[in-house]
Design a protein around this motif. Structure first.
Motif, PDB file in Angstrom:
ATOM      1  N   LYS A   1      48.595  53.203  37.870  1.00 21.06           N
ATOM      2  CA  LYS A   1      47.665  53.524  36.768  1.00 21.06           C
ATOM      3  C   LYS A   1      47.983  54.884  36.168  1.00 21.06           C
ATOM      4  O   LYS A   1      48.389  55.795  36.882  1.00 21.06           O
TER       5      LYS A   1
ATOM      6  N   TRP B   1      39.116  48.195  46.114  1.00 19.54           N
ATOM      7  CA  TRP B   1      40.361  48.541  45.399  1.00 19.54           C
ATOM      8  C   TRP B   1      40.580  47.764  44.117  1.00 19.54           C
ATOM      9  O   TRP B   1      41.226  48.270  43.210  1.00 19.54           O
ATOM     10  N   THR B   2      40.064  46.537  44.029  1.00 23.78           N
ATOM     11  CA  THR B   2      40.284  45.802  42.782  1.00 23.78           C
ATOM     12  C   THR B   2      39.162  44.787  42.583  1.00 23.78           C
ATOM     13  O   THR B   2      38.440  44.462  43.533  1.00 23.78           O
ATOM     14  N   THR B   3      39.018  44.301  41.363  1.00 26.20           N
ATOM     15  CA  THR B   3      37.922  43.395  41.033  1.00 26.20           C
ATOM     16  C   THR B   3      38.349  41.943  41.253  1.00 26.20           C
ATOM     17  O   THR B   3      39.552  41.661  41.354  1.00 26.20           O
TER      18      THR B   3
ATOM     19  N   GLY C   1      40.962  40.524  39.327  1.00 27.45           N
ATOM     20  CA  GLY C   1      42.210  41.296  39.398  1.00 27.45           C
ATOM     21  C   GLY C   1      42.199  42.229  38.201  1.00 27.45           C
ATOM     22  O   GLY C   1      42.002  41.797  37.074  1.00 27.45           O
ATOM     23  N   ASP C   2      42.348  43.521  38.454  1.00 28.58           N
ATOM     24  CA  ASP C   2      42.434  44.448  37.324  1.00 28.58           C
ATOM     25  C   ASP C   2      43.638  44.066  36.491  1.00 28.58           C
ATOM     26  O   ASP C   2      44.582  43.469  36.989  1.00 28.58           O
TER      27      ASP C   2
ATOM     28  N   PRO D   1      46.749  46.405  38.680  1.00 29.14           N
ATOM     29  CA  PRO D   1      46.271  46.693  40.030  1.00 29.14           C
ATOM     30  C   PRO D   1      46.886  47.991  40.557  1.00 29.14           C
ATOM     31  O   PRO D   1      48.023  48.312  40.234  1.00 29.14           O
TER      32      PRO D   1
ATOM     33  N   TYR E   1      34.479  40.388  46.374  1.00 28.14           N
ATOM     34  CA  TYR E   1      35.621  41.126  45.830  1.00 28.14           C
ATOM     35  C   TYR E   1      36.792  41.037  46.810  1.00 28.14           C
ATOM     36  O   TYR E   1      36.595  40.856  48.008  1.00 28.14           O
TER      37      TYR E   1
ATOM     38  N   THR F   1      39.765  45.275  50.891  1.00 24.94           N
ATOM     39  CA  THR F   1      40.647  46.408  51.162  1.00 24.94           C
ATOM     40  C   THR F   1      41.075  46.352  52.623  1.00 24.94           C
ATOM     41  O   THR F   1      42.228  46.628  52.950  1.00 24.94           O
TER      42      THR F   1
END
Lengths: 229, 218
Positions: free
Chosen positions: A80, B124-126, B129-130, B133, B169, B172
């Motif tokens: 990012k 860590w991510t939605t 999926g972001d 990621p 979700y 992690t």
């Protein structure tokens, strides 16, 4: 023995298309920015980059390499921050191998230490373990992770001597010492040349280093750019 | 603690962060995740010596320096300028994560999207999926630290529960969390599920249960 070279072009000589290139740094600190920008000018294509971050600004660093279409794949933990990478990734024009940061570091360390693979509980039971071999040790599920090696490592150090011994400053050490160990050709950008370094404080022994070039660090400028973006 | 942090966090967030800071023992080595957890460092009362670890190779990380005392070579995991405290040490990334993965860090404080009653952590991510990621050190910290405390709001902005029976979700790490600190209280993850350690002033068990998907044991 003298590993010092005169300029960036001499430092990067011989890097070819398809090279796997490790790039040190954590954000702007410890990033061999001058070597990366010189690599962009040299222009080898189909590169695989191994680094913690994918950079932040299109004008410099890893995003510059990507913007020029030189990068096929990046192996990193935190991509990012760079719109260049984001745009290429969402367009399907660049491959991403996302690795937990500690696993990334250990894969590199193992690469330099001659250990082909290791097991870790990190990422077990998560999406990032998909497709990986899993074994249970001491009652804990672990994922097999393979070592990473590279054709070239671009490294930043605070001081270097002619034997390639290195010392670092502050948090600039980060990935640099382990990347120096893991590549066939390790090229160092040092802020200062020292006649002789105290053997007691050397972090990276010169055996891991092939070439050293002196470059004044631009870390202040890079941090300002990072802050602004 | 500075007034700016008080304002930035709001009263609830200050109180929960202070509650967590008060539970950190003298002599612990502590890693603070980015975001709200970093504020814990400003809330350790005098008299306790806590060594803060930064994943990018610092033990003994101190507060943000004054503008004219910034060392550009010293940044934290969020890439912000930091200082060093007496007794600090610097090292490379493999050693840094050996400290984490090897169980040498006494406590890691992380933010969270969801914590399940079996200690599963999602941060860590939605689910979709972001778009992009990114994982950083979250997975290493969640499995490696001796204790994992999650500091987060009790519910989402829309009021959805974040203390849940099973995470929706992406995980992690499974069975990683020991405690959750929210504005409503402090909750331990036990074999029976969530158990109240502390309730915030004026909060009842029923208030907590109404905002929690999993059963809360008093």
């Amino acid at each position: 023995m003298d590993k010092r070279v005169a300029d960036l072009a001499a430092a990067l000589e011989g890097i070819s298309d398809g090279a796997v290139v490790m790039i040190g740094g954590f954000g702007a600190v410890g990033q061999p920015d001058a070597l990366v920008d010189a690599l962009a000018e040299l222009g080898p294509r189909e590169l695989t980059i191994i680094a913690n971050n994918a950079g932040w600004s299109a004008e410099t660093g890893i995003p510059r390499l990507m913007d020029l279409g030189l990068v096929r794949k990046i192996i990193c933990s935190f991509p990012k921050g760079s719109t260049v990478f984001k745009d290429l990734f969402t367009a399907g024009k660049i491959e991403l191998e996302l690795v937990p940061q500690g696993t990334l570091a250990e894969r590199i360390r193992c690469g330099g230490a001659g250990i082909p693979a290791f097991y870790t509980a990190t990422a077990a039971g998560t999406r990032l373990a998909e497709g990986k071999e899993v074994r249970t040790f001491r009652g804990r599920e672990c994922v097999m992770e393979e070592a990473l090696t590279a054709d070239v490592a671009l490294v930043e150090a605070w001081q270097a001597d002619r034997w390639g011994n290195l010392v670092f400053r502050g948090s600039g050490r980060n990935f640099n010492p382990i990347m120096a160990m893991a590549a066939e050709l390790t090229i160092v950008q040092a802020h200062q040349f020292a006649n002789e370094l105290d053997p007691n404080v050397i972090v990276t022994p010169g055996i891991f280093v092939n070439r050293v070039v002196q470059v004044d660090s631009r870390v202040e400028k890079l941090l300002a750019a990072q802050k602004a973006s | 603690m500075s007034e700016t942090i008080e304002k930035a966090l709001g009263d609830d967030r200050v109180a929960m962060t202070r509650r967590l800071a008060g539970d950190i023992a003298d002599g612990w080595y502590v890693n603070l995740g980015v975001g709200m957890p970093t504020k814990v460092a400003d809330m350790i009362d005098d008299g306790r010596e806590v060594m803060f670890h930064s994943e990018n190779g610092i033990l003994g990380m101190g507060p943000t320096p004054a503008e004219d005392e910034i060392d550009p070579w010293l940044v934290n995991a969020g890439k912000k300028a930091v200082s060093l405290t007496p007794g600090a040490a610097l090292f490379h990334h493999a050693d840094s994560f050996a400290m984490i993965r090897g169980g040498h860090i006494d406590l890691c404080v992380l933010g969270g999207y969801e914590v399940a009653e079996n200690g599963d952590l999602a941060n860590w991510t939605t689910p979709s999926g972001d778009i992009l990621p990114a994982v950083g050190g979250a997975m290493d910290l969640a499995v490696g630290a001796k204790r994992v405390w999650v500091l987060m709001q009790h519910t989402t902005r829309d009021g959805a529960a974040k203390l849940v029976r099973r995470c929706t979700y992406p995980l992690t790490a499974p069975a990683a969390v020991d405690r959750v600190y929210t504005e409503l209280g402090t909750f331990a993850v036990t074999e029976e599920g969530f158990r109240v350690l502390t309730l915030a002033d004026g909060v009842s068990l029923a208030d907590v249960q109404a905002r929690t998907d999993a059963p809360i044991h008093g």
